[in-house]
Design a protein around this motif. Structure first.
Motif, mmCIF file in Angstrom:
data_model
loop_
_atom_site.group_PDB
_atom_site.id
_atom_site.type_symbol
_atom_site.label_atom_id
_atom_site.label_comp_id
_atom_site.label_asym_id
_atom_site.label_seq_id
_atom_site.Cartn_x
_atom_site.Cartn_y
_atom_site.Cartn_z
ATOM 1 N N ILE A 115 0.838 -1.209 0.000
ATOM 2 C CA ILE A 115 0.000 0.000 0.000
ATOM 3 C C ILE A 115 0.867 1.251 0.000
ATOM 4 C CG2 ILE A 115 -1.668 1.359 1.342
ATOM 5 C CD1 ILE A 115 -2.884 -1.299 2.296
ATOM 6 N N SER A 116 1.942 1.222 0.786
ATOM 7 C CA SER A 116 2.857 2.377 0.865
ATOM 8 C C SER A 116 3.536 2.630 -0.469
ATOM 9 C CB SER A 116 3.910 2.146 1.949
ATOM 10 O OG SER A 116 3.312 1.936 3.205
ATOM 11 N N ALA A 117 3.993 1.549 -1.137
ATOM 12 C CA ALA A 117 4.646 1.683 -2.439
ATOM 13 C C ALA A 117 3.661 2.173 -3.489
ATOM 14 C CB ALA A 117 5.237 0.338 -2.865
ATOM 15 N N GLY A 118 2.449 1.650 -3.438
ATOM 16 C CA GLY A 118 1.424 2.075 -4.399
ATOM 17 C C GLY A 118 1.077 3.539 -4.251
ATOM 18 N N THR A 119 0.987 4.013 -3.004
ATOM 19 C CA THR A 119 0.677 5.420 -2.736
ATOM 20 C C THR A 119 1.853 6.317 -3.106
ATOM 21 O OG1 THR A 119 -0.747 4.758 -0.894
ATOM 22 C CG2 THR A 119 -0.097 7.068 -0.979
ATOM 23 N N ALA A 120 3.055 5.872 -2.807
ATOM 24 C CA ALA A 120 4.253 6.697 -3.009
ATOM 25 C C ALA A 120 4.630 6.848 -4.473
ATOM 26 C CB ALA A 120 5.427 6.103 -2.234
ATOM 27 N N ILE A 121 4.421 5.791 -5.277
ATOM 28 C CA ILE A 121 4.936 5.837 -6.656
ATOM 29 C C ILE A 121 3.820 5.931 -7.694
ATOM 30 C CG2 ILE A 121 6.520 4.765 -8.302
ATOM 31 C CD1 ILE A 121 7.753 3.259 -5.943
ATOM 32 N N CYS A 122 3.217 4.818 -8.032
ATOM 33 C CA CYS A 122 2.193 4.894 -9.101
ATOM 34 C C CYS A 122 1.171 3.766 -8.993
ATOM 35 C CB CYS A 122 2.843 4.909 -10.479
ATOM 36 S SG CYS A 122 3.882 3.492 -10.805
ATOM 37 N N GLY A 123 0.606 3.621 -7.806
ATOM 38 C CA GLY A 123 -0.520 2.728 -7.627
ATOM 39 C C GLY A 123 -0.284 1.283 -7.997
ATOM 40 N N ALA A 210 6.876 7.371 -12.137
ATOM 41 C CA ALA A 210 6.769 5.917 -12.329
ATOM 42 C C ALA A 210 8.130 5.259 -12.516
ATOM 43 C CB ALA A 210 5.874 5.617 -13.527
ATOM 44 N N LEU A 211 9.095 6.003 -13.045
ATOM 45 C CA LEU A 211 10.442 5.451 -13.240
ATOM 46 C C LEU A 211 11.103 5.066 -11.911
ATOM 47 C CD1 LEU A 211 11.816 7.828 -16.023
ATOM 48 C CD2 LEU A 211 11.297 5.396 -16.254
ATOM 49 N N TRP A 212 10.585 5.638 -10.821
ATOM 50 C CA TRP A 212 11.137 5.310 -9.501
ATOM 51 C C TRP A 212 10.775 3.897 -9.072
ATOM 52 C CZ3 TRP A 212 14.658 7.766 -6.464
ATOM 53 C CH2 TRP A 212 15.078 9.023 -6.918
ATOM 54 N N GLY A 227 11.962 -13.861 -2.591
ATOM 55 C CA GLY A 227 11.381 -13.937 -3.918
ATOM 56 C C GLY A 227 12.411 -13.960 -5.017
ATOM 57 N N LYS A 228 12.008 -14.495 -6.134
ATOM 58 C CA LYS A 228 12.885 -14.567 -7.292
ATOM 59 C C LYS A 228 12.288 -13.845 -8.492
ATOM 60 C CE LYS A 228 14.752 -19.039 -5.792
ATOM 61 N NZ LYS A 228 14.927 -20.472 -6.133
ATOM 62 N N GLY A 229 11.248 -13.046 -8.215
ATOM 63 C CA GLY A 229 10.578 -12.342 -9.304
ATOM 64 C C GLY A 229 11.472 -11.279 -9.914
ATOM 65 N N LYS A 230 11.325 -11.096 -11.202
ATOM 66 C CA LYS A 230 12.106 -10.080 -11.905
ATOM 67 C C LYS A 230 11.437 -8.714 -11.761
ATOM 68 C CE LYS A 230 13.937 -13.237 -15.430
ATOM 69 N NZ LYS A 230 13.995 -13.521 -16.885
ATOM 70 N N ILE A 231 12.239 -7.672 -11.827
ATOM 71 C CA ILE A 231 11.706 -6.312 -11.770
ATOM 72 C C ILE A 231 11.031 -5.996 -13.101
ATOM 73 C CG2 ILE A 231 12.302 -3.865 -11.543
ATOM 74 C CD1 ILE A 231 14.721 -4.793 -9.860
ATOM 75 N N LYS A 232 9.785 -5.538 -13.007
ATOM 76 C CA LYS A 232 9.030 -5.222 -14.224
ATOM 77 C C LYS A 232 9.281 -3.767 -14.618
ATOM 78 C CE LYS A 232 5.392 -8.566 -13.198
ATOM 79 N NZ LYS A 232 3.935 -8.761 -12.960
ATOM 80 N N LEU A 233 10.003 -3.565 -15.687
ATOM 81 C CA LEU A 233 10.325 -2.214 -16.137
ATOM 82 C C LEU A 233 9.161 -1.627 -16.938
ATOM 83 C CD1 LEU A 233 13.986 -2.841 -17.361
ATOM 84 C CD2 LEU A 233 13.254 -1.889 -15.180
ATOM 85 N N PRO A 234 8.817 -0.369 -16.684
ATOM 86 C CA PRO A 234 7.715 0.278 -17.414
ATOM 87 C C PRO A 234 8.157 0.722 -18.816
ATOM 88 C CG PRO A 234 8.654 1.791 -15.809
ATOM 89 C CD PRO A 234 9.398 0.493 -15.638
ATOM 90 N N TYR A 235 8.250 -0.245 -19.758
ATOM 91 C CA TYR A 235 8.764 0.054 -21.091
ATOM 92 C C TYR A 235 7.902 1.063 -21.867
ATOM 93 C CZ TYR A 235 11.884 -3.930 -20.392
ATOM 94 O OH TYR A 235 12.845 -4.778 -19.902
ATOM 95 N N PHE A 236 6.624 1.132 -21.550
ATOM 96 C CA PHE A 236 5.751 2.047 -22.281
ATOM 97 C C PHE A 236 6.151 3.509 -22.071
ATOM 98 C CE2 PHE A 236 3.804 2.041 -18.148
ATOM 99 C CZ PHE A 236 3.168 3.271 -18.016
#
Length: 315
Positions: A115-123, A210-212, A227-236
Motif C-alpha cells: 500500500i505504501s509503495a502504491g501510494t508513493a509511486i504509481c498505484g 513511475a520510473l522510480w 522472492g525470485k521475481g524479476k523487476i518489471k520495467l515500465p517500457y511504455f
C-alpha cells in the motif's frame, strides 16, 4: 432451462458491450465512464472479469503513448525539472510514513509495504512490480490493489473540485495530481477534466515518478531478500518519450498526431470504464478496515502536504 441461462448470459454481454460503446461518445467523460463501469458490474456482472486487469493495462499504456504525440519534449523537460525534487521527497517520506503507520495499526508487513509503495509511486503498477520481490500472496495483493483503486476513484472526482476551489493554475493542478493521485490513469483522467495544459504536465511528471519503480524495486530486493521475481520495467514510458521526440522534431508527424491524440484520450476513457468495472463486490469485500485506513491516512498526508507546498511555491 439452458436456453434461459444462455439468454441471460448473452444479455449481460450485450449490455456490457453497449456500455463500452457509450464510452466512445465525446459526451462521456472519464469520471462518468468509471461510474458506468461500476454500475454495470454491480447490476449485470462483468463478462470479462478475468481479462479486466490485462485490458486496463493495455488500454492505459496505449493511451499514454498516444498522448505523447500531442506533447513537446521541451515542455516535458521543464515540467520534469520542476517536479523532480518534489517527487523524490514525497516518495521516500510517504514510504517511511506508511511503514510506521502500518506498524502502529498492526497491519501485515507485506500489505503495509504494498500500500505504501502504491501510494508513493504509481498505484497498481508499483504494487505489481514489488509484489513478486517480497513473495506477496494473492490476498495481500488484492487488498492493496483494492485500497489503491478505491481511493483513485474518489480522487478522480474530488481533485478537480478542490483545484477549482483553491483556484489552482493549470501548472499547479497538473503537478498536484501527478504527486497525490496513485495510478497514471486516474492522474491523467483528473487532469484532463481540469484542462489540456494540466493534463500534459500531470502525464509527464507522473511518468517520471513511475520510473522510480526501478530504484525502489532494487532496494526492495536488497532489503527483503525474498522472492525470485524479476523487476518489471515500465517500457511504455520509453515509447511515450519516443512519441514526444517524433512530435517535437518531425513536423510532418503533426497531422498524424492530431488523429492519434483524440483516440488516446478516448482510450483513456475506456480505461476508466474498465477500472470501474473491476470494482466488483468481491474486490470491495477484500479491502479490510485497517488497510483502507492506512491508505486513506497516507493519501490525506500526501494530498494535503503537496497542495500546501504547491500553493506557496509553484506558480
Amino acid at each position: 432451462m439452458e436456453k434461459g441461462i444462455l439468454y441471460k448470459v448473452s444479455a449481460k454481454k450485450i449490455l456490457f458491450i453497449v456500455g463500452i460503446l457509450v464510452c466512445c461518445f465525446p459526451i462521456v467523460s472519464p469520471p462518468i465512464a468509471l461510474i458506468l463501469g461500476f454500475i454495470l458490474t454491480q447490476t449485470v456482472g462483468h463478462p470479462l472479469e478475468e481479462m479486466n486487469h490485462r485490458i486496463v493495462k493495455i488500454l492505459l499504456q496505449c493511451s499514454v503513448v498516444g498522448l505523447g504525440f500531442g506533447m513537446s519534449i521541451f515542455e516535458a523537460v521543464k515540467a520534469g525539472k520542476e517536479g523532480f525534487v518534489f517527487t523524490v521527497c514525497s516518495i521516500f517520506i510517504t514510504l517511511l510514513l506508511g511503514l510506521l503507520l502500518g506498524k502502529l495499526l498492526k497491519i501485515k508487513k507485506i500489505t503495509t509495504f504494498l500500500i505504501s509503495a502504491g501510494t508513493a509511486i504509481c498505484g497498481g503498477s508499483a504494487i505489481a512490480a514489488v509484489a513478486p520481490l517480497v513473495e506477496a500472496k494473492e490476498s495481500e495483493m488484492s487488498v492493496s490493489l483494492g485500497t489503491v483503486f478505491l481511493l483513485n476513484s474518489v480522487a478522480l472526482f474530488v481533485f478537480p473540485l478542490i483545484g477549482h476551489l483553491f483556484h489552482l493554475s493549470q501548472n499547479q493542478f497538473g503537478l498536484w495530481a501527478a504527486i497525490a493521485i496513485h495510478d497514471t490513469s486516474s492522474v491523467v483522467g483528473a487532469a484532463s477534466k481540469y484542462g489540456l495544459s494540466a493534463m500534459h504536465i500531470a502525464t509527464t511528471v507522473k511518468l517520471e515518478r513511475a520510473l522510480w519503480i526501478i530504484p525502489v524495486s532494487l532496494l526492495t530486493a536488497f532489503f527483503y531478500r525474498k522472492g525470485k521475481g524479476k523487476i518489471k520495467l515500465p517500457y511504455f514510458i520509453l515509447l511515450f518519450v519516443v512519441a514526444m521526440l517524433l512530435n517535437t522534431f518531425l513536423p510532418f508527424i503533426h497531422p498524424v498526431g492530431k488523429i492519434i491524440v483524440p483516440l488516446a484520450e478516448k482510450s483513456l476513457t475506456l480505461t476508466l470504464f474498465f477500472i470501474g468495472a473491476g470494482l466488483t463486490s468481491k474486490a470491495l469485500k477484500q479491502v479490510g478496515a485497517k488497510p483502507l485506513l492506512l491508505g486513506i491516512l497516507l493519501w490525506i498526508f500526501i494530498s494535503v502536504s503537496s497542495l500546501l507546498v504547491i500553493l506557496h511555491v509553484v506558480l
